[in-house]
Design a protein around this motif. Structure first.
Motif, PDB file in Angstrom:
ATOM      1  N   ARG A   1      -1.195   0.970  -7.162  1.00  0.00           N
ATOM      2  CA  ARG A   1      -2.672   0.559  -7.108  1.00  0.00           C
ATOM      3  C   ARG A   1      -2.729  -0.429  -5.993  1.00  0.00           C
ATOM      4  O   ARG A   1      -3.514  -0.238  -4.795  1.00  0.00           O
ATOM      5  CB  ARG A   1      -3.683   0.327  -8.309  1.00  0.00           C
ATOM      6  N   PHE A   2      -1.497  -1.347  -6.262  1.00  0.00           N
ATOM      7  CA  PHE A   2      -2.502  -2.705  -5.891  1.00  0.00           C
ATOM      8  C   PHE A   2      -1.493  -2.799  -3.974  1.00  0.00           C
ATOM      9  O   PHE A   2      -2.164  -3.418  -3.305  1.00  0.00           O
ATOM     10  CB  PHE A   2      -1.673  -4.218  -6.537  1.00  0.00           C
ATOM     11  N   ILE A   3      -0.219  -1.934  -3.948  1.00  0.00           N
ATOM     12  CA  ILE A   3      -0.230  -1.690  -2.586  1.00  0.00           C
ATOM     13  C   ILE A   3      -0.939  -0.619  -1.918  1.00  0.00           C
ATOM     14  O   ILE A   3      -0.933  -1.051  -1.245  1.00  0.00           O
ATOM     15  CB  ILE A   3       1.284  -1.129  -3.137  1.00  0.00           C
TER      16      ILE A   3
ATOM     17  N   ILE B   1      -2.692  -1.222   1.552  1.00  0.00           N
ATOM     18  CA  ILE B   1      -2.263  -0.444   2.833  1.00  0.00           C
ATOM     19  C   ILE B   1      -3.823  -0.016   3.437  1.00  0.00           C
ATOM     20  O   ILE B   1      -4.120  -0.617   4.482  1.00  0.00           O
ATOM     21  CB  ILE B   1      -1.506   0.127   2.589  1.00  0.00           C
ATOM     22  N   ILE B   2      -5.129   0.012   2.342  1.00  0.00           N
ATOM     23  CA  ILE B   2      -6.229   0.129   2.857  1.00  0.00           C
ATOM     24  C   ILE B   2      -6.624  -1.111   3.644  1.00  0.00           C
ATOM     25  O   ILE B   2      -8.079  -0.740   4.206  1.00  0.00           O
ATOM     26  CB  ILE B   2      -6.810   0.849   1.736  1.00  0.00           C
ATOM     27  N   LEU B   3      -6.517  -2.107   2.758  1.00  0.00           N
ATOM     28  CA  LEU B   3      -6.899  -2.729   3.004  1.00  0.00           C
ATOM     29  C   LEU B   3      -6.815  -3.387   4.643  1.00  0.00           C
ATOM     30  O   LEU B   3      -7.692  -3.408   5.727  1.00  0.00           O
ATOM     31  CB  LEU B   3      -7.526  -4.174   2.197  1.00  0.00           C
TER      32      LEU B   3
ATOM     33  N   VAL C   1      -7.853  -0.590   7.703  1.00  0.00           N
ATOM     34  CA  VAL C   1      -9.802  -1.716   7.723  1.00  0.00           C
ATOM     35  C   VAL C   1      -9.615  -2.728   8.451  1.00  0.00           C
ATOM     36  O   VAL C   1     -10.768  -2.893  10.017  1.00  0.00           O
ATOM     37  CB  VAL C   1     -10.592  -1.895   6.354  1.00  0.00           C
ATOM     38  N   LEU C   2      -8.889  -3.418   7.947  1.00  0.00           N
ATOM     39  CA  LEU C   2      -8.987  -5.007   8.870  1.00  0.00           C
ATOM     40  C   LEU C   2      -8.484  -4.171  10.563  1.00  0.00           C
ATOM     41  O   LEU C   2      -8.699  -5.547  11.426  1.00  0.00           O
ATOM     42  CB  LEU C   2      -8.190  -5.757   8.390  1.00  0.00           C
ATOM     43  N   ILE C   3      -7.576  -3.607  10.453  1.00  0.00           N
ATOM     44  CA  ILE C   3      -7.141  -2.945  11.689  1.00  0.00           C
ATOM     45  C   ILE C   3      -8.627  -2.498  12.502  1.00  0.00           C
ATOM     46  O   ILE C   3      -8.803  -2.506  13.820  1.00  0.00           O
ATOM     47  CB  ILE C   3      -5.724  -2.179  11.963  1.00  0.00           C
TER      48      ILE C   3
END
Length: 92
Positions: A2-4, A8-10, A13-15
């Motif tokens: 879940r952390f990984i 990846i989702i974070l 979103v930043l991109i």
């Protein structure tokens, strides 16, 4: 796991969020036009004593006329070169 997935989702979103915050769009040609307009107007504004951070819409419209002739790939390449300081950004 879940952390990984969360990282990846974070990252994704930043991109997407970074160009939206800085440029107000994710379209690379509009981003390039804003960069060109800001750079061109800042030089003129400094010469006449105006605020270089307030780029008028007319300057951006003129820059969009130039970038409208570019493909998306060309805009991405020119943005990358500007961000990395490759070549003469004023000539692009």
């Amino acid at each position: 796991m879940r952390f990984i997935l969360g990282l990846i989702i974070l990252f994704a979103v930043l991109i997407v969020a970074t160009p939206v915050i800085k440029y107000g769009t994710t379209d690379p040609c509009r981003m390039l036009a804003k960069d060109i307009a800001r750079e061109s107007y800042a030089k003129v504004a400094n010469a006449v004593g105006a605020d270089p951070d307030k780029t008028p819409e007319a300057a951006e419209s003129t820059a969009r006329m130039v970038t409208s002739q570019y493909s998306e790939g060309t805009c991405i390449s020119k943005l990358k070169d500007r961000w990395l300081g490759i070549g003469d950004s004023a000539a692009q």
